[in-house]
Every structure is written in C-alpha cells, then in structure tokens.
Design an enzyme around this catalytic site. Structure first.
Site, PDB file in Angstrom:
ATOM      1  CG  ASP A 423      -1.686   1.295   1.365  1.00  0.00           C
ATOM      2  OD1 ASP A 423      -2.582   1.511   0.538  1.00  0.00           O
ATOM      3  OD2 ASP A 423      -1.381   2.087   2.275  1.00  0.00           O
ATOM      4  CD  GLU A 478      -2.593   2.285  -3.130  1.00  0.00           C
ATOM      5  OE1 GLU A 478      -3.800   2.558  -3.068  1.00  0.00           O
ATOM      6  OE2 GLU A 478      -1.794   2.549  -2.222  1.00  0.00           O
TER       7      GLU A 478
END
Length: 801
Positions: A423, A478
C-alpha cells in the site's frame, strides 16, 4: 502493444491522472553533493547519505561497536571500476534506453543497495538471517523460558508487565545493551510457562523526563481490546498456544498462475449481517463464492491490527498481529489453508508506507521525542504525513529495516501468504508523497531530488528478500506515479515488484460516468486509458476497487442505476431503460478493463454482481453504524433479481481467461476504435474482442480485422440470455475469414490486419470470438440456447500454436 488504428509501438512512457486535489504539497528537502564517480559528483537529498543506526548482532558472532551518529563506510568498498561495470550492465537500460539519461541516479541507488547488502552480510550473516528478527525480538521461547527483547534506545529504564505479574514490573526489570535493546529472560515455573498463553502483556519504560509509559510490545503477535468498554486501549497478548490448539496446515500452496485474477476482500465486512465477520466465516462462506467465480487469487485487506476500524486497515498499530476483530491467528491460518485447498492463492495488503499516529496502541508510542536514529520514524515534518495523519518510517535506520523486512518474512512463513500488495508506494517513493502532484510521464519527475532513495533502497531489499524466500511470490505495488522500472527485477536495476496497480483506469471510468453520457464517450480515450502503460512492466487493471466505493462515492453499478437498484432489479417484470443500460454497461466496463487494461485483473468483493450503495465503516459521523459495512449476498442469491446476470458474466469472463490465457499473452493489438460507430475491436492472444458502446445502433455484417485466417465462433457474448441480454447473437454461426490486401504490406490491409470476418454487433454488447481448430471434433457439442461456449466444457477448444 499497438495504439488504436495504428501499428506504431507505444512508447515505454506513461501518463497518469492527477492525484486528488485535496492532497497537500510537502516542501522539498535540501540537497548535498556526494562524489561518486570519476566523471563528477551527483546531487542527492541530504538525508540520503549513508547513515546507519544501531546495528544489533543477534547471531552468535561478535557484536560490532559503533557510534550511531557517525556515517558508516565499508572497510573494503567496491572499486570505481566495479560500480561502473555493474551500472553499465544493468538490464533496465536495455529495456528502456531513455533511462540512460538518469544513469547517475541509478548508479547512486545501486551503490547504496550493494553497500547495504554488504553491511548486512558482514554484521548479520546476510539478508535472510537479518529478516529473522521476529525469532529474536518480541517474545520467543528459548531454553526452558521466555526471552523478551525490545528496541527502545530512548528509554532510561524498562520493565515487562502483564497479567502474569499483576502488572507490577518491579520484579521484572529489563537490561539494556549498547545498541538500545532491552532484554529479559523469564524462566519457566515447574516446567510451565511463567507467562500463560493468551494473557495480557505490556512494555513499561521511562523516558528522559522521568515519566513511565506503558506500550504494546512492538513485535507483539496478537492484540485485543475489551469490546464492552468504549474506546478502550488495546492490550498486547502473549500468543503461544499449546500444540493441541495450534493450527496445522493441510494443503500445499497453489502454483503461481500465468495471470492474476484477484478478488479483493475485507474479512470484517464480508458478512451479510451488520457486524464484524470472522476469518472462519469468510473461509466457510465467501471462499466458495470466490472459487465459483473463477478467481485464482485473493487479496485480503485490513489483516494487520488497526485500532481504528474506519481506517479500513491502513492505520496499522501492530504490524505482527492479525486483527483480533475477526478471530485469532489460528483462525487466519485456517482461512489461508482453506483457500489453498481450493486452489486460491492469498495476497496480504501490507502497509509499510506509514504507521498509525495512535500513541497508546501503536508503534508511534515508542517515539518519545528522541532523534531519528533512535526512532522508527523521522522527526519533524519529514516524519508526519499531513494528508493521512500518520507517522512516516525512517527507512535509513538499521532497526527499521530489520523490523519491516522481518515483518514480511513473518507473514510469509508463519501464515503462508503467497505475496503482498504494498500500500501507498507512491508516498514512499517521493519526499512529496505524491501530494498535489500530477505525474505527466516526464522522467525528471521520477529521478530527482524529490526521490526518497532510502525508501527505494528498502523496497529493493524487500523485493529481493521475498523473491529469495519464495520464488513463486507475487508482489503488487499501489503506485499512481508510474515510476519507470518499478516492476523490473532487482538484478536488472529495477525496484522488483511483479505488478503495478493501474490506478488511472478507475479514475477514467468515474470521470466518464459522472461527467458524460455514454453517447459522448470517446473510444480513443477509453483505449488510451487502458493501454497507456509500460509494456515491459505488468499491470493489474480494475474498473473499481474499495477506493471507488468508500463513503462519498458510489460503486459503478450504483452510478449507472442509482435509485432504480431499489425498485427495478426484479426479473419478474421488464427492465427499465435505466436498468437495461446499467447492466449492459456494467458488464462492458469491467470486461474491457480486464481484457485491455493489463496483465492481471482485480475486483472488489461484491462488485462482481453490482453491489449497490457505498462502503462506510462505523464511525462517529454515522453514529457507529455497521449498515454499510457488510455485503448483501442475498441480492445475488435471490433468483428473481437481476444481480445474478452480472455475477454470471463475471464468472464467465474469468473462465474465458482460464481457458484461453489471454491476460498473460503479450499479443495485444487494437485494430479499430471508431468514434462514429462507437465500436472498439482488438485482439488479445488469438481472441478477437468486439465492444459496441453505441446506445442504439446494431450493426449487421460488421467487418472486423484479425491476424490468423480460419473459422471463428463466439466464445463469450454479453448479450446472451443468461447474462441478462437479449440473445441477439447466434452462437452456432461460423465466421470465415477473408484475406485483406497484399501480403506483407499492412497499409493495404483492413485496419492493418491481414484477415477479416463479418459479424452481428448489437448495441451495448461485447462479444469475443475464438478461432476454431478444424481438426477438433467439436460440432454439436455446444449449448446454444442462452449459453456461450465458455459456460460448457471448453477442454476440446484448443487454439492452434
């Protein structure tokens, strides 16, 4: 890869949509000049010099003393010739020659990487040993007792407290070594652990102002909270179940698939009831649905413990603890093992980009005003993310590297995850964290003073490690910036991720759905958004993830049909124009994203059947309601509701990839994107895809180009009855090709394709054609009425080599 109506190769650049305007810009850091090469010096951010903080040798070898505020250099550094030769041979320059202009940047980070690995090899016996920190820090059984270690160099005194000693630490004082590591050994009592399994523990320490504070151990493997007490603080829990209570894995890990078909899921909100669902409920109730829809990979969100549920799991407080809301660590192991038994791989959403600002429950509680060299985080502005209200790691710190690298290994080995989705990688890569940045694809945006080389170095080490430990591991980034070489192997000079999320794609769909009617959609814009990626770096495409459905936004289905999803989804009466359009476009948007947008595909839990409304976790703003924090499986399970059609199509398009492997094919050619017809035609592998976005026009005898001559038949048809369509396309029709133009001269061909065939293309439909192997005896084997070949046994439908 070819652009629409063109045979020219796409350049290896990528233009990415702007980050949301609410992001704020952080100031740039000052720079320092460091001489690296004979041809001059390289300016780099001043905080990227070779600072190493207290190294702890936890092996049996001798410890190395050092001053934590002094720059460490290798005793036998690489020679200038070694560095220059390695840089010259980095594979990224062959993959993308434009990167040679930034050779100094790659040289600097490569030299840092090589030096860091050499230091780890020298003082920690290598990267693999270094990443076993969880076997030394925190609580571990050693020789008839428990040894607890904690890195807290700013602490003046330290104690271990818990249920086992009545929360009185006076009898359990800890000792500090020269590296800031506190240790205590608690012998067994009558051959029984002095600290009972599943009992509460905390680390108590005194900092410089004389104040004692209680904190959850940084390496704790389980943390719980009293559910009866509002806003109660979490407690660390000593987790060491007896053999009879430990989960024993029964199934082997599934092999790495050729392409990713990811089902993104949040365990806590996976139940139909308005409450927190459990790992075991997810395993028993949701995993079969995922398998039935032909996904091969699950991506689990919110696994790492987070005290604030509404953070969606992105404000992590306890990095080694599986969230206790959904059960115990053994319950999570049950989930993963059951997924493996179904042939599903499991990725974990790992958050190493920042940590919760929570002091009482989280890692931030260890920061008591010390210098960055003695903390997990940077000090001052650099240690705080303004947009996320969270703390930022000091990736240049030796113990931070140990903590984060060990964290990855822990989840891989203890829980048998098959990989990670990292993330917030954009925030890690740049000092500005992507805030108020619109990345245009100019390479100077990626390789400048704004690049956080310490973070890049950590990601290099992380990807190097996990691919060493598990050669079949899958690691997804990401990243909205599109940094070049992010998804090239570390040995080539890349950062080492396997895939990058194609984050610009859902933004494009949101823009189209909110701001234009589909009659005004540009086919070339859609094609450009889906194909605008580096063809040498794999992407996972998605039309919508959890991000697109968080409160304040809507799912694609809800944007298309809105309030009529409450009144018009019954199949017992004719569909309204709104519902008819909504279901048709829902299928088309998801399928063209899958087929053209990348080398992998992702869907968030429930969107496969057009889940209505948005996601909203219990918080003060909604009076702590769970109403929007669940999945309404009853909608797709009710036979007379139209949700079943979208679900059936999702199942079929995943099966199409399983049978024809088009996602893993490097052959992707867009032959036509007609603005007048509103039709997009492309080939992926040897399949021919035809998307007719026109709201009204149906085309008879529509000519489509293809590569290989022969006979083509329907492989998948969104207009089939069992997908909620009108059944306008005949599935028993043979489409024979005709040669086009002069062989060897593409300019004389039809849309630059050497062959063509004619089809019926109804409005708002997508139809896929496969080339029939004439030698296969398949006639009369396919169900025609309401079914496509994908839904029956396609084992005999083999494409020619």
């Amino acid at each position: 890869m070819f652009s629409a109506s063109s045979s020219a190769l796409l350049p290896p650049h990528i233009a990415v949509t702007n980050l949301r305007s609410r992001r704020e810009h952080l100031s740039k850091e000052s720079t320092a000049t460091i001489g690296l090469f004979g041809n001059g010096s390289l300016k780099v951010p001043s905080q990227c010099t070779f600072w190493q903080s207290n190294r702890l040798s936890t092996s049996t070898g001798s410890q190395v003393g050092h001053d934590i505020s002094v720059r460490i250099a290798l005793e036998e550094p690489l020679t200038m010739t070694d560095v220059e030769e390695e840089i010259e041979n980095l594979g990224v320059f062959n993959v993308d020659p434009d990167l040679k202009e930034y050779k100094d940047h790659f040289a600097y980070r490569w030299k840092r990487y090589v030096e860091q690995k050499a230091l780890i090899e020298k003082h920690e016996e290598g990267l693999e040993e270094f990443s076993k920190g969880y076997l030394k820090f925190g609580f571990n059984r050693e020789e008839d007792g428990i040894v607890y270690r904690e890195w807290a160099p700013a602490a003046q005194e330290a104690q271990l407290i818990g249920d086992f000693n009545g929360w009185d630490g006076s009898t359990h004082q800890m000792e500090k070594d020269q590296f800031g590591v506190w240790t205590i050994r608690i012998p067994d009592i009558e051959e029984q652990s002095a600290i009972p399994h599943n009992s509460r523990v905390k680390f108590r320490f005194k900092h410089g102002n004389g104040i004692w504070v209680d904190r959850i151990p940084a390496w704790i493997r389980y943390a719980t909270v009293d559910p009866k007490q509002f806003a109660a603080p979490y407690d660390g829990v000593y987790w060491d179940p007896p053999p009879t209570e430990r989960y024993v894995f029964k199934h082997q890990k599934p092999p790495k698939p050729e392409s990713l078909r990811i089902y993104e899921a949040h365990v806590g909100m996976s139940g139909q009831e308005p409450r927190v669902s459990t790992y075991r409920e997810f395993a028993d109730n949701v995993l079969p649905r995922i398998k039935s829809n032909n996904y091969n990979t699950i991506q689990l969100m919110a696994i790492m413990e987070h005290s604030y549920y509404a953070s969606f799991g992105y404000h992590v407080t306890n990095f080694f603890a599986a969230s206790s809301r959904s059960g115990s660590p053994e319950d999570l192991k049950y989930l993963i093992d059951k997924a493996h038994g179904l042939g599903l791989r499991v990725l974990m959403d790992v958050v190493h980009s920042h940590a919760s600002n929570n002091v009482t429950d989280g890692l931030n509680g260890f920061d008591v005003g010390q210098s960055a060299q003695e903390s997990y985080f940077h000090t001052g502005e650099r240690g705080y993310h303004k947009l996320w209200d969270s703390r930022l790691f000091n990736y240049g710190n030796w113990e931070v590297l140990r903590f984060l690298l060990s964290n990855l290994r822990y989840w891989l080995e203890e829980f048998r995850f098959d990989g990670f989705r990292f993330d917030g990688v954009t925030s890690m890569l740049y000092h500005h964290h992507g805030i108020n940045m619109g990345f245009s694809g100019n390479y100077a945006e990626y390789f400048s003073f704004d690049t956080d080389v310490d973070a890049v170095l950590y990601l290099l080490l992380a990807n190097d490690l996990v691919h060493q430990l598990e050669p079949d591991v899958t690691v997804v980034a990401e990243d909205v910036s599109g940094m070049p070489a992010l998804c090239r192997p570390v040995f080539e000079g890349g950062i080492g991720f396997d895939y990058r999320l194609a984050m610009a794609v859902p933004d494009r769909w949101i823009d189209l759905l909110k701001n234009r009617t589909d009659s005004d959609w540009s086919m070339n814009e859609i094609v450009w958004s889906l194909t605008n990626r580096r063809y040498t770096e794999k992407c996972v495409a998605y039309a919508e993830s959890h991000d697109q459905a968080i409160v304040g936004d809507k799912t694609v289905a809800f944007m298309l049909m809105d309030k009529e999803m409450y009144t018009g989804m019954s199949d017992l009466e004719p569909a309204s124009p709104v519902v008819d359009r909504g279901i048709a476009l829902h299928k088309m948007i998801h399928f063209i994203t899958m087929a053209l947008g990348g080398e992998g595909y992702l869907n968030f839990m429930g969107n496969e059947f057009g889940h209505p409304e948005w996601i909203d976790f219990p918080r003060e703003g909604n009076k702590w309601s769970y109403d929007k924090c669940r999945r309404q499986w009853n909608l797709v399970d009710t036979d007379h509701l139209r949700y079943k059609y979208m679900n059936a199509f999702d199942k079929a398009m995943n099966l199409l990839d399983e049978k024809f492997s088009f996602l893993s094919s490097t052959k992707q050619i867009v032959s036509s994107a007609s603005e007048e017809d509103k039709v997009i035609v492309f080939e992926r592998g040897d399949l021919v895809f035809v998307f007719n976005f026109h709201p009204e026009n149906t085309y008879e005898g529509y000519k489509v180009g293809c590569d290989l001559p022969g006979k083509y038949r329907v492989a998948l048809d969104s207009d089939a009855f069992n997908f909620g369509g009108k059944g306008r396309v005949g599935h028993d029709v043979d489409h024979f090709t005709e040669p086009e133009g002069i062989p060897g001269k593409p300019e004389t061909n039809f849309n630059n394709r050497p062959n063509s065939f004619k089809i019926l293309s109804p409005s708002r439909t997508c139809v896929v054609y496969y080339r029939v192997n004439e030698d296969a005896e398949i006639k009369d084997e396919l169900e025609i009425q309401g079914y496509t070949p994908v839904q029956v046994d396609l084992e005999k439908l083999q494409l020619e080599e």
